[in-house]
Scaffold this active site. Structure first.
Site, PDB file in Angstrom:
ATOM      1  CB  THR A 116      40.545  40.868  35.976  1.00 56.79           C
ATOM      2  OG1 THR A 116      41.550  40.967  34.970  1.00 56.79           O
ATOM      3  CG2 THR A 116      39.829  42.205  36.105  1.00 56.79           C
TER       4      THR A 116
ATOM      5  CG  ASP B 150      32.140  36.073  38.889  1.00 52.47           C
ATOM      6  OD1 ASP B 150      32.365  36.995  39.692  1.00 52.47           O
ATOM      7  OD2 ASP B 150      32.484  36.121  37.694  1.00 52.47           O
TER       8      ASP B 150
ATOM      9  CD  GLU C 115      38.943  37.239  34.150  1.00 47.96           C
ATOM     10  OE1 GLU C 115      39.069  38.071  35.057  1.00 47.96           O
ATOM     11  OE2 GLU C 115      37.896  36.616  33.948  1.00 47.96           O
TER      12      GLU C 115
HETATM   13  C1  5RP Z   1      36.575  39.214  36.367  1.00 52.69           C
HETATM   14  C2  5RP Z   1      36.410  37.908  37.051  1.00 52.69           C
HETATM   15  C3  5RP Z   1      36.676  37.875  38.519  1.00 52.69           C
HETATM   16  O1  5RP Z   1      37.661  36.923  38.766  1.00 52.69           O
HETATM   17  C4  5RP Z   1      35.416  37.504  39.235  1.00 52.69           C
HETATM   18  O2  5RP Z   1      34.400  38.413  38.879  1.00 52.69           O
HETATM   19  C5  5RP Z   1      35.620  37.521  40.760  1.00 52.69           C
HETATM   20  O3  5RP Z   1      35.802  38.832  41.182  1.00 52.69           O
HETATM   21  P1  5RP Z   1      36.129  39.198  42.678  1.00 52.69           P
HETATM   22  O4  5RP Z   1      37.471  38.631  42.991  1.00 52.69           O
HETATM   23  O5  5RP Z   1      36.110  40.706  42.689  1.00 52.69           O
HETATM   24  O6  5RP Z   1      35.051  38.611  43.553  1.00 52.69           O
HETATM   25  O7  5RP Z   1      36.073  36.908  36.483  1.00 52.69           O
HETATM   26  O8  5RP Z   1      36.175  39.154  35.029  1.00 52.69           O
END
Ligand code: 5RP
Length: 218
Positions: free
Chosen positions: A28, A84, A103
């Site tokens: 996600t 993140d 996830e």
């Molecule tokens: C969602 C997540 C995402 O993988 C994480 O926040 C990274 O997001 P992005 O690809 O938009 O930088 O853990 O729950």
């Protein structure tokens, strides 16, 4: 766009391994959205996807990709998701999009976990990014006190309800010296559904997109 390049590299990595019976786990977030869009190009090559969120499931279905409930499949061949933060042990902080629980479930079910990030996500020590913790709503204050006891500063992500009907606490001021131990300690707080440390379920491969191209984290 670095996120798009990381997503494309993941597609290139998995495509030769896929068969018409393969199940692809999908994460996600914005990086994963690029992966979903790329995955649509090869939808005839694999059987179905398992999604880590309603948002990703909607995007997959929008591309005509069959989405299976995890209970309907005995295995997931490969899971692709963003993060993140990533450290050199390929341990992660995830959950910025509040999808951490599903996830972690899909990552845990998968034979292989490929994480896709841009270079800004690579850190020496996890924790500059506030650590998401999914909690049962009635336990929000109790868990928050427990997180303070573990050394963090939890902040309720007000207004956000997860796909599982729960709430998120983001733990600030929480540099994590031992991700395996801290993942377990947080999980032991009554009322915690899941936390965003992916140490037990660290990535097998991290593809990092930067100015020099996309490279696996050494
Ligand atoms: C969602 C997540 C995402 O993988 C994480 O926040 C990274 O997001 P992005 O690809 O938009 O930088 O853990 O729950």
């Amino acid at each position: 766009m670095l996120k798009q390049k990381a997503a494309r590299a993941a597609l290139d990595l998995i495509t030769p391994k896929l068969t018409t019976s393969s199940i692809v786990g999908v994460g996600t977030g914005s990086t994963t959205n690029y992966f979903i869009d790329a995955l649509a190009e090869i939808k005839h090559v694999f059987d179905a996807a398992v999604s880590s969120s309603e948002a990703s499931a909607d995007r997959l279905r929008g591309h005509g990709i069959h989405v299976l409930d995890l209970n309907a499949t005995a295995r997931v061949d490969v899971y692709v998701d963003g993060a993140d933060e990533v450290n050199s042990a390929r341990q992660l902080i995830k959950g910025g999009g509040a999808a951490l629980t599903r996830e972690k479930i899909v990552a845990s079910a998968a034979d292989e976990f490929i994480c896709i990030v841009d270079e800004s996500k690579v850190v020496d020590t996890l924790g500059a990014y506030p650590l998401p913790v999914e909690v049962i709503p009635m336990a929000r204050s109790l868990v928050a006190r427990g997180l303070v006891g573990l050394g963090g500063q939890p902040v309720w992500r007000e207004g956000v309800v997860t796909d599982n009907g729960n709430w998120i606490l983001d733990v600030h001021e929480f540099m994590v010296a031992d991700p395996l131990a801290m993942e377990a300690a947080i999980n032991n707080l009554a009322g915690v559904v899941c936390n965003g440390l992916f140490a037990v379920d660290a990535a097998d491969t991290v593809l990092v997109a930067g100015a020099g191209g996309v490279n696996p984290l050494a």
